[in-house]
Design a protein around this motif. Sequence first.
Motif, mmCIF file in Angstrom:
data_model
loop_
_atom_site.group_PDB
_atom_site.id
_atom_site.type_symbol
_atom_site.label_atom_id
_atom_site.label_comp_id
_atom_site.label_asym_id
_atom_site.label_seq_id
_atom_site.Cartn_x
_atom_site.Cartn_y
_atom_site.Cartn_z
ATOM 1 N N UNK A 16 -17.901 4.944 -20.578
ATOM 2 C CA UNK A 16 -18.632 5.418 -21.695
ATOM 3 C C UNK A 16 -18.268 6.788 -22.307
ATOM 4 N N UNK A 17 -17.578 7.712 -21.570
ATOM 5 C CA UNK A 17 -16.847 8.713 -22.251
ATOM 6 C C UNK A 17 -15.772 8.437 -23.136
ATOM 7 N N UNK A 18 -15.005 7.394 -22.919
ATOM 8 C CA UNK A 18 -13.790 6.807 -23.517
ATOM 9 C C UNK A 18 -14.427 6.332 -24.799
ATOM 10 N N UNK A 19 -15.509 5.534 -24.726
ATOM 11 C CA UNK A 19 -16.069 4.648 -25.803
ATOM 12 C C UNK A 19 -16.654 5.856 -26.761
ATOM 13 N N UNK A 22 -13.809 7.478 -28.741
ATOM 14 C CA UNK A 22 -13.210 6.582 -29.677
ATOM 15 C C UNK A 22 -14.018 6.591 -30.912
ATOM 16 N N UNK A 23 -15.448 6.393 -30.876
ATOM 17 C CA UNK A 23 -16.286 6.533 -31.772
ATOM 18 C C UNK A 23 -16.339 8.123 -32.713
ATOM 19 N N UNK A 24 -16.381 9.059 -32.023
ATOM 20 C CA UNK A 24 -16.104 10.474 -32.502
ATOM 21 C C UNK A 24 -14.831 10.492 -33.356
ATOM 22 N N UNK A 25 -13.752 10.162 -32.791
ATOM 23 C CA UNK A 25 -12.427 10.256 -33.502
ATOM 24 C C UNK A 25 -12.499 9.196 -34.659
ATOM 25 N N UNK A 29 -11.829 10.790 -38.644
ATOM 26 C CA UNK A 29 -11.050 10.606 -39.419
ATOM 27 C C UNK A 29 -11.244 9.786 -40.930
ATOM 28 N N UNK A 30 -12.620 9.158 -40.547
ATOM 29 C CA UNK A 30 -13.264 8.629 -41.856
ATOM 30 C C UNK A 30 -13.969 9.819 -42.560
ATOM 31 N N UNK A 31 -14.401 10.902 -42.011
ATOM 32 C CA UNK A 31 -14.688 11.950 -43.034
ATOM 33 C C UNK A 31 -13.664 12.674 -43.410
ATOM 34 N N UNK A 32 -12.585 12.848 -42.760
ATOM 35 C CA UNK A 32 -11.255 13.331 -43.405
ATOM 36 C C UNK A 32 -10.629 12.520 -44.586
ATOM 37 N N UNK A 33 -10.840 11.479 -44.251
ATOM 38 C CA UNK A 33 -10.242 10.217 -45.261
ATOM 39 C C UNK A 33 -11.244 10.544 -46.738
ATOM 40 N N UNK A 34 -12.623 10.495 -46.419
ATOM 41 C CA UNK A 34 -13.289 10.659 -47.552
ATOM 42 C C UNK A 34 -13.065 11.978 -48.239
ATOM 43 N N UNK A 35 -13.094 13.063 -47.245
ATOM 44 C CA UNK A 35 -12.575 14.307 -47.946
ATOM 45 C C UNK A 35 -11.366 14.279 -48.886
#
Length: 54
Positions: A16-19, A22-25, A29-35
């Motif tokens: 659960x922690x690994x999942x 990964x969702x947080x990562x 990355x999505x927020x960084x890309x949009x920015x």
Amino acid sequence: MAITKLHEIHRRRKSRNVGLGLVLAVFVVLILGLTMVKVTTTPISNIGSAEAHN
């Protein structure tokens, strides 16, 4: 009494922690890309202006 053998709950918690990691990562990355796209994109209204020619 030392715990030497992993219990089933430890495996579940780790997966659960690994999942969640990964969702947080992916979210970061999505927020960084949009920015980056928002910062580096030239607005259409500025394409013909004098600033674009410098």
